[in-house]
Motif scaffolding. Structure first.
Motif, mmCIF file in Angstrom:
data_model
loop_
_atom_site.group_PDB
_atom_site.id
_atom_site.type_symbol
_atom_site.label_atom_id
_atom_site.label_comp_id
_atom_site.label_asym_id
_atom_site.label_seq_id
_atom_site.Cartn_x
_atom_site.Cartn_y
_atom_site.Cartn_z
ATOM 1 N N VAL A 147 -6.863 -96.618 -88.581
ATOM 2 C CA VAL A 147 -6.289 -95.638 -87.649
ATOM 3 C C VAL A 147 -5.880 -94.369 -88.388
ATOM 4 C CG1 VAL A 147 -4.359 -95.168 -86.105
ATOM 5 C CG2 VAL A 147 -5.561 -97.362 -85.974
ATOM 6 N N VAL A 148 -5.199 -94.508 -89.513
ATOM 7 C CA VAL A 148 -4.711 -93.335 -90.253
ATOM 8 C C VAL A 148 -5.874 -92.500 -90.775
ATOM 9 C CG1 VAL A 148 -3.436 -92.584 -92.304
ATOM 10 C CG2 VAL A 148 -2.521 -94.416 -90.858
ATOM 11 N N VAL A 149 -6.822 -93.128 -91.434
ATOM 12 C CA VAL A 149 -7.952 -92.378 -91.994
ATOM 13 C C VAL A 149 -8.837 -91.831 -90.879
ATOM 14 C CG1 VAL A 149 -9.970 -92.518 -93.504
ATOM 15 C CG2 VAL A 149 -7.882 -93.748 -94.104
ATOM 16 N N ALA B 65 -20.258 -88.062 -95.231
ATOM 17 C CA ALA B 65 -19.814 -88.423 -96.576
ATOM 18 C C ALA B 65 -18.401 -89.004 -96.551
ATOM 19 C CB ALA B 65 -19.877 -87.196 -97.484
ATOM 20 N N LEU B 66 -17.505 -88.381 -95.779
ATOM 21 C CA LEU B 66 -16.131 -88.875 -95.710
ATOM 22 C C LEU B 66 -16.055 -90.234 -95.026
ATOM 23 C CD1 LEU B 66 -14.242 -85.564 -94.825
ATOM 24 C CD2 LEU B 66 -14.094 -86.849 -96.961
ATOM 25 N N LEU B 67 -16.822 -90.419 -93.964
ATOM 26 C CA LEU B 67 -16.776 -91.688 -93.242
ATOM 27 C C LEU B 67 -17.324 -92.830 -94.092
ATOM 28 C CD1 LEU B 67 -16.167 -93.190 -90.639
ATOM 29 C CD2 LEU B 67 -18.456 -92.592 -89.823
ATOM 30 N N ILE B 68 -18.462 -92.620 -94.727
ATOM 31 C CA ILE B 68 -19.027 -93.675 -95.584
ATOM 32 C C ILE B 68 -18.110 -93.942 -96.768
ATOM 33 C CG2 ILE B 68 -20.980 -94.293 -97.042
ATOM 34 C CD1 ILE B 68 -21.582 -94.407 -94.077
ATOM 35 N N GLY B 69 -17.525 -92.877 -97.315
ATOM 36 C CA GLY B 69 -16.586 -93.063 -98.428
ATOM 37 C C GLY B 69 -15.366 -93.863 -98.009
ATOM 38 N N ALA B 70 -14.844 -93.593 -96.816
ATOM 39 C CA ALA B 70 -13.690 -94.350 -96.326
ATOM 40 C C ALA B 70 -14.053 -95.812 -96.090
ATOM 41 C CB ALA B 70 -13.172 -93.716 -95.040
ATOM 42 N N ALA B 71 -15.253 -96.072 -95.595
ATOM 43 C CA ALA B 71 -15.688 -97.452 -95.373
ATOM 44 C C ALA B 71 -15.839 -98.207 -96.696
ATOM 45 C CB ALA B 71 -17.009 -97.459 -94.604
ATOM 46 N N LEU B 72 -16.450 -97.563 -97.677
ATOM 47 C CA LEU B 72 -16.599 -98.208 -98.985
ATOM 48 C C LEU B 72 -15.242 -98.458 -99.641
ATOM 49 C CD1 LEU B 72 -19.636 -96.175 -100.383
ATOM 50 C CD2 LEU B 72 -19.650 -98.528 -99.586
ATOM 51 N N LEU C 84 -7.294 -105.229 -104.518
ATOM 52 C CA LEU C 84 -5.913 -105.576 -104.198
ATOM 53 C C LEU C 84 -5.752 -107.037 -103.790
ATOM 54 C CD1 LEU C 84 -4.926 -102.399 -102.133
ATOM 55 C CD2 LEU C 84 -4.406 -102.884 -104.537
ATOM 56 N N ASP C 85 -6.878 -107.772 -103.748
ATOM 57 C CA ASP C 85 -6.868 -109.171 -103.342
ATOM 58 C C ASP C 85 -6.418 -109.323 -101.887
ATOM 59 O OD1 ASP C 85 -7.336 -111.858 -103.664
ATOM 60 O OD2 ASP C 85 -5.335 -112.297 -104.433
ATOM 61 N N TRP C 86 -6.778 -108.346 -101.079
ATOM 62 C CA TRP C 86 -6.543 -108.397 -99.644
ATOM 63 C C TRP C 86 -7.890 -108.224 -98.938
ATOM 64 C CZ3 TRP C 86 -1.629 -107.448 -96.730
ATOM 65 C CH2 TRP C 86 -0.496 -107.797 -97.493
ATOM 66 N N SER C 87 -8.849 -109.038 -99.295
ATOM 67 C CA SER C 87 -10.223 -108.847 -98.829
ATOM 68 C C SER C 87 -10.364 -108.997 -97.318
ATOM 69 C CB SER C 87 -11.158 -109.842 -99.532
ATOM 70 O OG SER C 87 -10.725 -111.173 -99.313
ATOM 71 N N GLY C 88 -9.427 -109.693 -96.677
ATOM 72 C CA GLY C 88 -9.511 -109.849 -95.226
ATOM 73 C C GLY C 88 -9.295 -108.559 -94.463
ATOM 74 N N SER C 89 -8.618 -107.577 -95.068
ATOM 75 C CA SER C 89 -8.348 -106.310 -94.387
ATOM 76 C C SER C 89 -9.517 -105.337 -94.501
ATOM 77 C CB SER C 89 -7.093 -105.661 -94.963
ATOM 78 O OG SER C 89 -7.268 -105.370 -96.344
ATOM 79 N N GLY C 90 -10.439 -105.552 -95.452
ATOM 80 C CA GLY C 90 -11.533 -104.615 -95.682
ATOM 81 C C GLY C 90 -12.473 -104.447 -94.507
ATOM 82 N N PRO C 91 -13.105 -105.530 -94.009
ATOM 83 C CA PRO C 91 -14.036 -105.367 -92.876
ATOM 84 C C PRO C 91 -13.375 -104.787 -91.636
ATOM 85 C CG PRO C 91 -14.336 -107.495 -93.929
ATOM 86 C CD PRO C 91 -13.097 -106.908 -94.524
ATOM 87 N N LEU C 92 -12.141 -105.234 -91.349
ATOM 88 C CA LEU C 92 -11.454 -104.721 -90.165
ATOM 89 C C LEU C 92 -11.123 -103.234 -90.323
ATOM 90 C CD1 LEU C 92 -10.562 -105.777 -87.440
ATOM 91 C CD2 LEU C 92 -8.311 -106.268 -88.412
ATOM 92 N N GLY C 93 -10.709 -102.825 -91.527
ATOM 93 C CA GLY C 93 -10.445 -101.405 -91.771
ATOM 94 C C GLY C 93 -11.696 -100.566 -91.683
ATOM 95 N N CYS C 94 -12.809 -101.119 -92.143
ATOM 96 C CA CYS C 94 -14.086 -100.394 -92.119
ATOM 97 C C CYS C 94 -14.527 -100.108 -90.682
ATOM 98 C CB CYS C 94 -15.142 -101.213 -92.854
ATOM 99 S SG CYS C 94 -16.753 -100.442 -92.963
ATOM 100 N N ILE C 95 -14.467 -101.108 -89.835
ATOM 101 C CA ILE C 95 -14.921 -100.921 -88.458
ATOM 102 C C ILE C 95 -13.926 -100.080 -87.662
ATOM 103 C CG2 ILE C 95 -13.859 -102.989 -87.455
ATOM 104 C CD1 ILE C 95 -16.451 -103.460 -85.942
ATOM 105 N N THR C 96 -12.628 -100.160 -88.009
ATOM 106 C CA THR C 96 -11.622 -99.381 -87.286
ATOM 107 C C THR C 96 -11.721 -97.901 -87.602
ATOM 108 O OG1 THR C 96 -10.123 -101.288 -87.335
ATOM 109 C CG2 THR C 96 -9.157 -99.162 -86.815
ATOM 110 N N VAL C 97 -11.934 -97.552 -88.867
ATOM 111 C CA VAL C 97 -11.983 -96.142 -89.234
ATOM 112 C C VAL C 97 -13.171 -95.445 -88.580
ATOM 113 C CG1 VAL C 97 -13.325 -96.497 -91.373
ATOM 114 C CG2 VAL C 97 -11.813 -94.525 -91.164
#
Length: 597
Positions: free
Chosen positions: A353-355, A376-383, A392-405
């Motif tokens: 949401v923030v990004v 470029a910014l969107l792909i960079g934010a997803a990566l 950060l060892d919080w791998s569960g938040s990565g896919p959800l953050g990628c699709i949300t942004v």
């Protein structure tokens, strides 16, 4: 003594006769030289004054006339030879030009294939030639940069072979009723297990993991761009039911069977359940985008429903597996492990949401390179979401953050393109990136399947557990869509879409086994190996089965919206058509490669 004055044409003929040697070959370059602008010395310059003395004017004119006639005849003959050769070449080239051999309207396949070999190449021949030239050019470029790394034995060579082989397999399978990813999975499994050609074994695990993560971020970005906010709001409660209900019941079913049939401890039994109880976004999302591109299911937002539920489904499975893994090996921080799962989901959504809101205003709307900067910014934010969560060892938040942004950013950009009645060009960029990374993703997933880890004696029991879990999953998915506006056929399709398994099983299937080996827990190594076997069978069976059923039954079970912009009057259906329909036009960048071939 008077010297006769010749005109320029006569002078050329004289020069050609005097200064050009006689050749036996009539097609030689020298024998065909008869240029009126020749710079060779004049005939009269080459004749000495002594040769002119004692000759009368008449003799000289007579001699000059003879020379002129001889030269004219010689040049005329050579012109004829030259023109005849040109005519022969033109006549021969006509047989090779496609413009001189137009195809009839109802040409058979053999005629079309033969026409493709004419100049310029066209159809399948032209497409294959394009691929060969493209791959050769990039291989030569990589060779000049990385030198021996792209040669056999180098670290980049296996990746290149995997990409080419997977692309070709996808092209072949595309001509059947199966989706291309089935061929990519199969060729990956072959290149990872067959002795002599198992080049996948030479790929460094870090490179393989990185390539899969990049491809996953690209497809989740495309998924976020394709979400319909109106349909998502309307189906929000159904999304949560579909994401959590089937997964939890399948996890319980597989866990109980593992406990009482395989005699697993309770912790390891439900660890196996969470490995099995997750659908693969990398398989489901491309198939949903392909169907929505053709107008299927858009009237009720079915692609949006399935894509949104996929991301939550994987978060639940990864979180549950991580908690049980910590409990099995450490016996510490159990409370933190339980709390960490929901926190990962909250952190992922918050990051997106923030990004995503930031990308509404950066870059500015009047930028000359707006599409480039936004992409470029969107792909960079997803990566960053995918790789940062792993660090950060919080791998569960990565896919959800990628699709949300990507969803939030696209929602803010939607006004710009709705006013112009065009689609979001960032979707085209994501489609091109997916076209490049799709062969790598599925071939590497297939290569992760290790046939040597399969124990023949336990295969039958493992298959039984797999299908028991799938049966419960399909029935539960159908029940969760009750009391909605979906009809029986659409509810059946939603259930079928919940079958494929691949990405998460490949990612976490071997984690328990590797952890047991690393910690030297000998009593847990057999249990970890059985979980790995179950994950391998799930990939081999559920991924091809589920993808084939989606591709075959989707057009038969879903309503097709013929006109994506004018026939539907309801607001949610209009939004679904103008946004999800446009999203999947970008998927033509991937489909056109196989379709045009």
């Amino acid at each position: 003594m008077m010297v006769p004055i010749l005109d320029s044409e006569q002078e050329c003929d004289v020069q050609s006769t005097v200064n050009t040697p006689i050749h036996s070959d009539p097609y030689s370059a020298d024998s065909l030289d008869c240029d009126s602008n020749s710079k060779s010395p004049s005939y009269f310059d080459s004749v000495s004054s002594s040769q002119l003395n004692g000759q009368s004017k008449g003799d000289l004119n007579s001699a000059n006339t003879d020379v002129y006639i001889s030269a004219s005849c010689s040049c005329t003959n050579k012109d004829k030879v030259k023109h005849s050769r040109c005519d022969y070449l033109k006549s021969f080239s006509r047989h090779l030009l496609a413009s001189h051999h137009p195809l009839p309207e109802k040409a058979n396949r053999f005629r079309v294939l033969a026409h493709g070999f004419l100049c310029p190449p066209s159809g399948k021949v032209g497409a294959v030639l394009l691929v060969i030239v493209l791959f050769a050019m990039w291989w030569a470029t990589l060779l000049s940069i990385a030198k021996m790394e792209v040669m056999p034995g180098g670290s980049l060579f296996p990746m290149l072979i995997m990409f080419i082989a997977a692309w070709c397999a996808g092209y072949i399978v595309k001509h059947t009723v199966l989706p291309p990813l089935v061929g990519m999975l199969v060729v990956g499994a072959i290149l990872g297990n067959v002795e002599g050609i198992n080049v996948a074994k030479q790929i460094q695990s870090s490179w393989s993991s990185t390539a899969r993560s990049i491809a996953l971020s690209v497809i989740l970005t495309r998924a976020g761009l394709g979400l319909d906010p109106v349909a998502l709001k309307k189906l929000s409660w159904v999304v949560f039911r579909l994401a959590f209900g089937p997964s939890l019941l399948e996890c319980i079913t597989c866990g109980l069977l593992a406990r009482f049939v395989l005699d697993f401890p309770w912790t390891w039994a439900f660890m196996l359940g969470f490995v099995m109880a997750v659908v693969s976004p990398a398989v489901v999302v491309p198939l949903m985008l392909n169907l929505s591109e053709r107008g299927y299911g858009l009237n009720k937002g079915i692609p949006t429903l399935i894509i949104a539920a996929c991301s939550l489904d994987s978060v639940l499975a990864v979180t549950g597996f991580g908690v049980l893994l910590d409990l099995a090996f450490t016996q510490d921080n159990l409370v933190w492990g339980i709390i960490k799962g929901p926190l990962e989901a909250v952190v992922g959504v918050s990051y997106g949401v923030v990004v995503g809101l930031l990308l509404w205003y950066i870059p500015q709307r009047h930028s000359k390179n707006l599409v480039l900067f936004r992409s470029a910014l969107l792909i960079g934010a997803a990566l960053l979401a995918i790789f940062g969560s792993k660090i950060l060892d919080w791998s569960g938040s990565g896919p959800l953050g990628c699709i949300t942004v990507s969803f939030v950013a696209a929602h803010g950009w939607r006004k710009d393109y709705q006013e112009k009645k065009t689609k979001n060009p960032v979707e085209d960029v994501a489609a091109v990136l997916w076209m490049l990374f799709m062969p790598l993703l599925f071939s590497l997933i297939g290569a992760a399947v290790d046939f040597s880890s399969l124990e023949i004696g336990s295969v039958g029991i493992a298959i039984g557990i797999l299908f028991a879990g799938l049966f419960v999953r399909v029935v539960t998915a159908s029940l969760t869509t009750c009391y909605t506006d979906l009809n029986k056929k659409e509810r059946l399709f939603v259930s079928i879409a919940w079958i494929p398994k691949a990405t998460v099983q490949a990612a976490i299937g071997a984690v328990a086994y590797d952890t047991a080996v690393e910690k030297g827990a000998q009593q847990f190594i057999p249990l970890g190996k059985k979980i790995l076997n179950q994950a391998v069978l799930a990939i081999l069976i559920a991924a091809p089965l589920g993808s084939a059923l989606i591709a075959l039954l989707g057009p038969r079970l879903l309503h097709k919206t013929e006109d994506l912009h004018g026939d539907i009057q309801k607001e949610s259906q209009e939004q679904s058509q103008t946004e999800l329909g446009h999203v999947n036009e970008a998927f033509e960048g991937h489909e056109s490669i196989y379709t045009r071939l």
